[in-house]
Design a protein around this motif. Structure first.
Motif, mmCIF file in Angstrom:
data_model
loop_
_atom_site.group_PDB
_atom_site.id
_atom_site.type_symbol
_atom_site.label_atom_id
_atom_site.label_comp_id
_atom_site.label_asym_id
_atom_site.label_seq_id
_atom_site.Cartn_x
_atom_site.Cartn_y
_atom_site.Cartn_z
ATOM 1 N N ALA A 39 0.848 -1.189 0.000
ATOM 2 C CA ALA A 39 0.000 0.000 0.000
ATOM 3 C C ALA A 39 0.886 1.243 0.000
ATOM 4 O O ALA A 39 1.623 1.472 0.962
ATOM 5 N N PRO A 40 0.841 2.057 -1.045
ATOM 6 C CA PRO A 40 1.723 3.241 -1.129
ATOM 7 C C PRO A 40 1.158 4.414 -0.332
ATOM 8 O O PRO A 40 0.609 5.363 -0.892
ATOM 9 N N TRP A 41 1.319 4.365 0.985
ATOM 10 C CA TRP A 41 0.743 5.398 1.828
ATOM 11 C C TRP A 41 1.330 6.770 1.535
ATOM 12 O O TRP A 41 0.666 7.798 1.719
ATOM 13 N N GLU A 42 2.558 6.795 1.070
ATOM 14 C CA GLU A 42 3.176 8.072 0.705
ATOM 15 C C GLU A 42 2.367 8.747 -0.414
ATOM 16 O O GLU A 42 2.136 9.970 -0.386
ATOM 17 N N LEU A 43 1.928 7.951 -1.392
ATOM 18 C CA LEU A 43 1.118 8.492 -2.479
ATOM 19 C C LEU A 43 -0.248 8.945 -1.976
ATOM 20 O O LEU A 43 -0.758 10.005 -2.380
ATOM 21 N N VAL A 44 -0.837 8.170 -1.097
ATOM 22 C CA VAL A 44 -2.150 8.518 -0.529
ATOM 23 C C VAL A 44 -2.088 9.870 0.181
ATOM 24 O O VAL A 44 -2.932 10.753 -0.045
ATOM 25 N N PHE A 45 -1.068 10.058 1.023
ATOM 26 C CA PHE A 45 -0.982 11.311 1.777
ATOM 27 C C PHE A 45 -0.507 12.465 0.904
ATOM 28 O O PHE A 45 -0.878 13.625 1.155
ATOM 29 N N ALA A 46 0.285 12.185 -0.112
ATOM 30 C CA ALA A 46 0.665 13.242 -1.048
ATOM 31 C C ALA A 46 -0.575 13.791 -1.748
ATOM 32 O O ALA A 46 -0.756 15.017 -1.869
ATOM 33 N N ALA A 47 -1.449 12.890 -2.188
ATOM 34 C CA ALA A 47 -2.678 13.311 -2.866
ATOM 35 C C ALA A 47 -3.624 14.024 -1.896
ATOM 36 O O ALA A 47 -4.222 15.056 -2.242
ATOM 37 N N PHE A 48 -3.743 13.495 -0.682
ATOM 38 C CA PHE A 48 -4.662 14.073 0.305
ATOM 39 C C PHE A 48 -4.241 15.486 0.691
ATOM 40 O O PHE A 48 -5.067 16.411 0.702
ATOM 41 N N PHE A 49 -2.966 15.676 0.990
ATOM 42 C CA PHE A 49 -2.513 17.000 1.407
ATOM 43 C C PHE A 49 -2.470 17.980 0.234
ATOM 44 O O PHE A 49 -2.663 19.190 0.425
ATOM 45 N N THR A 50 -2.247 17.476 -0.989
ATOM 46 C CA THR A 50 -2.301 18.350 -2.160
ATOM 47 C C THR A 50 -3.721 18.855 -2.372
ATOM 48 O O THR A 50 -3.953 20.062 -2.578
ATOM 49 N N ALA A 51 -4.684 17.926 -2.299
ATOM 50 C CA ALA A 51 -6.086 18.305 -2.525
ATOM 51 C C ALA A 51 -6.583 19.287 -1.456
ATOM 52 O O ALA A 51 -7.195 20.317 -1.784
ATOM 53 N N THR A 52 -6.307 18.989 -0.206
ATOM 54 C CA THR A 52 -6.783 19.878 0.870
ATOM 55 C C THR A 52 -6.020 21.196 0.891
ATOM 56 O O THR A 52 -6.577 22.237 1.231
ATOM 57 N N GLY A 53 -4.744 21.145 0.515
ATOM 58 C CA GLY A 53 -3.971 22.386 0.444
ATOM 59 C C GLY A 53 -4.488 23.321 -0.626
ATOM 60 O O GLY A 53 -4.648 24.532 -0.397
#
Length: 464
Positions: A414-428
Motif C-alpha cells: 500500500a503506497p501510503w506516501e502516495l495517498v498522503f501526497a494526494a490528500f494533502f495536495t487536494a486539501t492544500g
C-alpha cells in the motif's frame, strides 16, 4: 476549538523539540571532552547476533574484530537463520578457527526474543569481563575498548561506556543525509548530555558493558522489549548505575541506503522507544537521577511522539479546511511565530554543523531539506508504531535490512506516501481557493515532502 487543537499539536511538540536540542547543542559546543584514563584491551566477549545478514558482512566483522589485537577475546556468533544458512556459517566457522580466530557459533532453532534473545544467549555463554554487542555492519576504534576499560576499572559505579557513532557510508543521497544528521544528533544528545553531567543511554552497538553487572544485577536484557539499548538503559538508571560517553573514540555504523530499509528501521525504533517509555516509566521516575536527568530521559524516549503529533495535527488541519474554510494557522499566528522562531534558532545551529561536516553550505542546505522531507514522509509510520506501543499491541520484530536485502522485492504494498501526497495536495489547494492561504501552504508543504520521497525512491514506495 478543533482548529486550535490542530495548531497546538503542530506547534508545541516541535517548539519543545527544537528548544531542547538547541540547549543540548549549545552545551556541547561550549564543552571540551577528553578521557585521560586508558587500560589494556583485554577480556572482551564480542556478541554478534545474526539473522538474514549478508555473509560477507559477518566475514568482515569477524576478521575486523580479530585484527584489533584484543587480548583474551572471544567472538560469539548467535544465528537465528534457517538450517541451510547455518550449514554455510558452520563452514565459515571452521575456516575462521583454522586461521586462529577465537570464534564460536551458536544456532538457535527457535528464535525466542529475536535479537534481544540472541544477545542474551551470547551473554550467558560468554566468559569475558566485558561484553560488547556488535552489529555486522559496524566497526569500532580499538581506542574505545582501551579507554572504556580504563573508565570501568577506575569507576566501580560505571556499568557501561558508549563510543561516538560515525557514519560508515555516505554513498547515496539518503545515507549522506542520515549520516550527517546522525553526527549532529550524537553531538547534541550524547555530548550535550554528558557535558551537563547527565547519564546517557547505551547504544545497541557501540557500548562496552561490565559483564558482572549485566549478569548479576540486570539479569540480561528484557526479551519482551524490542529496543534493547533503551530498555536496559532505563533499568541502569533505576539501579543507579552510571553510563559514560567517550567522544574521541568512534564506532562506525552503516546507515540505510534505501528508503525501504529506513522505513523498516524507523518503524521499529518508534515502537521500541515508546514501548520502553510505557514499561519503564516507573523505573526512570524512581531512579536516583535528578529531576533534570529524569525529564531529559523521558524526553529522549518520547522523541518519536513529536513527529506523530505533528502528523496528527496536520490531518486535523486538513479535515478542518474541508469542513470549515477558515485559515486556522493565520488565526493563531502568534503560535506559528513561536514555531518559526524555534525552528530558526535550531536551524542555524543545525546548518552550521552540517556545513562543518560536509564542507559545503549548499550541501548542508540540501541535506537539511532531504532529512525534513524524509521525516515528514515517515511520520505516518511513526504515528502507527507509537499508537501500537501506547495501546499495547505487540509489534513483530523486523531487522533493518542490510546489503542486498535493502532493495525492495517485487511484491506490491500500500503506497501510503502516495495517498498522503494526494490528500494533502487536494486539501492544500482547497484551502488556497477558500482563502485559507497560510493553512493551505502548510498542507502543500506536507504534500511536497511525500512527493519528493515518491520521486526519489518510487520502487521503495510501491513495493515491499
Amino acid at each position: 476549538m478543533t482548529g486550535l487543537l490542530a495548531v497546538l499539536l503542530i506547534v508545541l511538540p516541535q517548539a519543545w523539540f527544537y528548544a531542547t536540542y538547541t540547549v543540548l547543542v549549545l552545551k556541547a559546543t561550549g564543552c571540551r571532552m577528553q578521557t585521560h584514563l586508558s587500560g589494556r584491551a583485554r577480556g572482551v566477549s564480542f556478541i554478534i547476533p545474526v539473522r538474514r545478514e549478508p555473509i560477507e558482512y559477518l566475514e568482515r566483522a569477524v576478521n575486523y574484530i580479530h585484527g584489533l589485537g584484543v587480548e583474551d577475546y572471544e567472538i560469539i556468533v548467535v544465528s537465528d537463520d534457517d538450517e541451510d544458512v547455518g550449514e554455510v556459517l558452520f563452514e565459515r566457522l571452521v575456516e575462521w578457527r583454522r586461521k586462529g580466530v577465537n570464534v564460536w557459533l551458536v544456532r538457535r532453532s527457535i528464535p525466542e526474543g529475536y535479537r534481544t534473545g540472541a544477545v542474551n544467549t551470547g551473554l550467558w555463554l560468554s566468559r569475558g569481563d566485558y561484553v560488547y554487542v556488535v552489529d555486522v555492519d559496524a566497526m569500532l576504534d580499538k581506542c574505545l575498548l582501551e579507554k572504556a576499560i580504563g573508565v570501568l576499572e577506575a569507576n566501580g559505579n560505571v556499568a557501561a561506556v558508549v563510543g561516538r557513532w560515525e557514519p560508515l557510508n555516505l554513498d547515496t543521497r539518503l545515507s549522506e543525509a542520515l549520516g550527517y544528521s546522525m553526527k549532529f544528533i550524537i553531538d547534541a544528545i550524547y555530548r550535550g548530555r554528558s557535558c551537563m553531567g547527565l547519564s546517557v543511554f547505551p547504544l545497541g552497538t557501540g557500548t562496552l558493558f561490565r559483564a558482572r553487572v549485566l549478569k548479576g544485577i540486570l539479569k540480561g536484557w528484557d526479551q519482551e522489549r524490542i529496543q534493547d539499548d533503551m530498555e536496559i538503559g532505563a533499568r541502569m538508571m533505576y539501579h543507579g548505575l552510571g553510563v559514560k560517553y567517550i567522544d574521541e573514540c568512534a564506532v562506525y555504523v552503516e546507515n540505510p541506503s534505501t528508503y525501504r530499509a529506513l522505513r523498516i528501521q524507523q518503524s521499529r525504533w518508534a515502537y521500541g522507544a515508546t514501548d520502553v517509555l510505557v514499561t519503564r516509566l516507573s523505573h526512570i521516575l524512581r531512579s536516583k537521577q535528578g529531576f533534570l536527568g529524569k525529564m531529559e530521559a523521558l524526553a529522549f524516549l518520547s522523541q518519536y511522539i513529536v513527529p506523530s503529533l505533528v502528523f496528527l495535527g496536520s490531518l486535523v488541519l486538513a479535515v478542518q479546511v474541508v469542513v470549515r474554510p477558515v485559515d486556522v494557522l493565520w488565526e493563531y499566528a502568534y503560535l506559528l511565530l513561536l514555531l518559526l522562531a524555534s525552528q530558526a534558532i535550531f536551524g542555524r545551529h543545525y546548518y552550521r554543523k552540517l556545513k562543518e561536516y560536509s564542507g559545503s553550505g549548499l550541501k548542508a542546505l540540501i541535506n537539511m531539506g532531504r532529512s525534513a522531507a524524509v521525516t515528514t514522509a515517515l511520520s505516518p509510520y511513526y504515528f502507527s508504531s507509537v499508537v501500537k506501543a501506547l495501546v499495547r499491541v505487540r509489534m513483530q520484530y523486523a531487522r533493518t535490512p542490510k546489503g542486498i536485502h535493502q532493495s525492495a522485492s517485487g511484491r506490491l504494498r500500500a503506497p501510503w506516501e502516495l495517498v498522503f501526497a494526494a490528500f494533502f495536495t487536494a486539501t492544500g489547494l482547497l484551502g488556497l481557493t477558500r482563502g485559507a492561504v497560510v493553512t493551505g501552504l502548510w498542507l502543500l508543504s506536507n504534500a511536497l515532502a511525500y512527493s519528493y520521497v515518491i520521486y526519489r525512491w518510487p520502487r521503495d514506495v510501491f513495493f515491499k
